[in-house]
Design a protein around this motif. Structure first.
Motif, mmCIF file in Angstrom:
data_model
loop_
_atom_site.group_PDB
_atom_site.id
_atom_site.type_symbol
_atom_site.label_atom_id
_atom_site.label_comp_id
_atom_site.label_asym_id
_atom_site.label_seq_id
_atom_site.Cartn_x
_atom_site.Cartn_y
_atom_site.Cartn_z
ATOM 1 N N ASN A 86 0.854 -1.183 0.000
ATOM 2 C CA ASN A 86 0.000 0.000 0.000
ATOM 3 C C ASN A 86 0.892 1.236 0.000
ATOM 4 O O ASN A 86 1.383 1.649 1.056
ATOM 5 C CB ASN A 86 -0.921 0.006 1.217
ATOM 6 N N PRO A 87 1.144 1.845 -1.152
ATOM 7 C CA PRO A 87 2.112 2.944 -1.232
ATOM 8 C C PRO A 87 1.631 4.261 -0.633
ATOM 9 O O PRO A 87 2.386 5.232 -0.628
ATOM 10 C CB PRO A 87 2.362 3.074 -2.733
ATOM 11 N N LYS A 88 0.411 4.319 -0.117
ATOM 12 C CA LYS A 88 -0.063 5.544 0.524
ATOM 13 C C LYS A 88 0.571 5.692 1.898
ATOM 14 O O LYS A 88 0.615 4.750 2.688
ATOM 15 C CB LYS A 88 -1.580 5.533 0.650
ATOM 16 N N ALA A 89 1.047 6.898 2.193
ATOM 17 C CA ALA A 89 1.726 7.132 3.467
ATOM 18 C C ALA A 89 1.542 8.587 3.876
ATOM 19 O O ALA A 89 1.070 9.424 3.098
ATOM 20 C CB ALA A 89 3.226 6.817 3.331
ATOM 21 N N CYS A 90 1.909 8.877 5.124
ATOM 22 C CA CYS A 90 1.905 10.248 5.617
ATOM 23 C C CYS A 90 3.217 10.487 6.357
ATOM 24 O O CYS A 90 3.716 9.596 7.054
ATOM 25 C CB CYS A 90 0.718 10.490 6.555
ATOM 26 N N ILE A 91 3.785 11.673 6.183
ATOM 27 C CA ILE A 91 5.039 12.037 6.847
ATOM 28 C C ILE A 91 4.822 13.320 7.634
ATOM 29 O O ILE A 91 4.178 14.255 7.152
ATOM 30 C CB ILE A 91 6.172 12.228 5.824
ATOM 31 N N THR A 92 5.372 13.353 8.861
ATOM 32 C CA THR A 92 5.280 14.546 9.700
ATOM 33 C C THR A 92 6.668 14.954 10.166
ATOM 34 O O THR A 92 7.437 14.117 10.648
ATOM 35 C CB THR A 92 4.396 14.293 10.935
ATOM 36 N N PHE A 93 6.968 16.227 10.019
ATOM 37 C CA PHE A 93 8.174 16.834 10.574
ATOM 38 C C PHE A 93 7.753 17.733 11.738
ATOM 39 O O PHE A 93 6.820 18.528 11.585
ATOM 40 C CB PHE A 93 8.898 17.689 9.533
ATOM 41 N N TYR A 94 8.431 17.630 12.873
ATOM 42 C CA TYR A 94 8.149 18.502 14.014
ATOM 43 C C TYR A 94 9.412 19.262 14.368
ATOM 44 O O TYR A 94 10.458 18.655 14.621
ATOM 45 C CB TYR A 94 7.669 17.681 15.210
ATOM 46 N N MET A 95 9.308 20.585 14.381
ATOM 47 C CA MET A 95 10.445 21.461 14.688
ATOM 48 C C MET A 95 10.019 22.411 15.803
ATOM 49 O O MET A 95 9.336 23.405 15.553
ATOM 50 C CB MET A 95 10.880 22.226 13.435
ATOM 51 N N ILE A 144 0.660 15.072 3.108
ATOM 52 C CA ILE A 144 -0.629 14.393 3.189
ATOM 53 C C ILE A 144 -0.940 13.720 1.853
ATOM 54 O O ILE A 144 -0.701 14.283 0.783
ATOM 55 C CB ILE A 144 -1.742 15.399 3.553
ATOM 56 N N GLY A 145 -1.497 12.512 1.949
ATOM 57 C CA GLY A 145 -1.864 11.795 0.728
ATOM 58 C C GLY A 145 -0.672 11.469 -0.139
ATOM 59 O O GLY A 145 -0.752 11.497 -1.371
ATOM 60 N N ALA A 146 0.448 11.134 0.512
ATOM 61 C CA ALA A 146 1.676 10.876 -0.244
ATOM 62 C C ALA A 146 1.680 9.458 -0.818
ATOM 63 O O ALA A 146 1.262 8.510 -0.164
ATOM 64 C CB ALA A 146 2.894 11.081 0.649
ATOM 65 N N THR A 147 2.176 9.344 -2.031
ATOM 66 C CA THR A 147 2.354 8.045 -2.673
ATOM 67 C C THR A 147 3.843 7.725 -2.734
ATOM 68 O O THR A 147 4.641 8.532 -3.212
ATOM 69 C CB THR A 147 1.777 8.050 -4.102
ATOM 70 N N ALA A 148 4.216 6.553 -2.226
ATOM 71 C CA ALA A 148 5.618 6.139 -2.202
ATOM 72 C C ALA A 148 6.002 5.488 -3.526
ATOM 73 O O ALA A 148 5.269 4.645 -4.053
ATOM 74 C CB ALA A 148 5.851 5.167 -1.058
ATOM 75 N N VAL A 149 7.144 5.902 -4.057
ATOM 76 C CA VAL A 149 7.679 5.337 -5.305
ATOM 77 C C VAL A 149 9.114 4.904 -5.031
ATOM 78 O O VAL A 149 9.936 5.708 -4.582
ATOM 79 C CB VAL A 149 7.646 6.371 -6.446
ATOM 80 N N GLU A 150 9.424 3.638 -5.278
ATOM 81 C CA GLU A 150 10.769 3.137 -5.013
ATOM 82 C C GLU A 150 11.761 3.753 -5.998
ATOM 83 O O GLU A 150 11.494 3.834 -7.205
ATOM 84 C CB GLU A 150 10.799 1.619 -5.111
ATOM 85 N N LEU A 151 12.893 4.203 -5.468
ATOM 86 C CA LEU A 151 13.920 4.793 -6.317
ATOM 87 C C LEU A 151 14.611 3.710 -7.151
ATOM 88 O O LEU A 151 14.688 2.548 -6.733
ATOM 89 C CB LEU A 151 14.957 5.526 -5.466
ATOM 90 N N PRO A 152 15.135 4.069 -8.313
ATOM 91 C CA PRO A 152 15.774 3.063 -9.174
ATOM 92 C C PRO A 152 17.069 2.529 -8.571
ATOM 93 O O PRO A 152 17.754 3.211 -7.811
ATOM 94 C CB PRO A 152 16.049 3.829 -10.471
#
Length: 213
Positions: free
Chosen positions: A82-91, A109-117
């Motif tokens: 499931n390539p859908k993910a969410c990332i949070t940065f806290y500063m 929000i609503g990020a899709t993960a794509v594997e790098l080559p």
């Protein structure tokens, strides 16, 4: 007691440029070295939502946040399924040019993960510190271990590879995250937070706006 509204001002039209500005401001308070963390949430069939806090590694050449991992880890299997993910940065300690301190939270929000080559992996592996390179060879992520046995394995591996380049394991990989929205939240003491959100349009451009917290 007091209350005020935080306000985000003079934000650029591109969310990545805004993200870079905030990171730069956060780093000013750490002259001896700055390492930003990020929290990555994925979806798992067994446990539901799983998250982990990891070091932010930077941006790809096409300006996407990326994450390094191994193919045997749960997070890799989650993103593969499931390539859908969410990332949070806290500063929590960011000062502006006037010296005012604020806390920032930045979310993808609503990020899709794509594997790098595969062609990009050697350059990333070469930047890994020694501990990370050894971990990639000896640590069975998530499996029960005997500490003394693992330590002996570590020490032996370290001794055998002194002064040698450590080969990149086939499991080593990375994902980039393509978000539908960038969300920036700013708040100070006794303030109601302000948020600026960038929403990706069908044209490929970003629309930015203040949104209620």
């Amino acid at each position: 007691m007091s209350s005020a509204l935080a306000k985000i001002e003079d934000f650029p039209p591109d969310p990545v440029e805004f993200f870079k500005e905030i990171l730069q401001a956060a780093a000013k308070g750490h002259p001896e070295g700055f390492m930003q963390e990020m929290n990555l949430a994925t979806v798992d069939d067994e446990h539901g939502v799983l998250n982990r806090t990891v070091l932010y590694r930077g941006l790809t050449q096409d300006n996407f946040v990326f994450y390094i991992t191994h193919r045997y880890t749960r997070n890799f299997k989650n993103l593969q399924a499931n390539p859908k993910a969410c990332i949070t940065f806290y500063m929590p300690d960011v000062k502006d040019n006037a010296g005012n301190q604020s806390s920032w939270q930045v979310r993808l929000i609503g990020a899709t993960a794509v594997e790098l080559p595969e062609s990009e992996m050697d350059a990333l592996w070469a930047k890994e510190n020694l501990a990370a390179q050894i971990r990639g060879h000896i640590c069975p992520c998530g499996e029960p271990i005997n500490y003394d046995e693992l330590k002996a394995k570590h020490d032996q591996f370290l001794e055998e590879h002194k002064g040698k380049l450590i080969e990149r394991p086939a499991s080593y990989t990375a994902w980039k995250f393509q978000p539908q929205r960038w969300d920036f939240l700013k708040v100070g003491i006794d303030q109601i937070a302000d948020r600026v959100q960038y929403r990706l349009q069908s044209s490929g451009n970003w629309e930015s706006m203040h949104v209620s917290t």
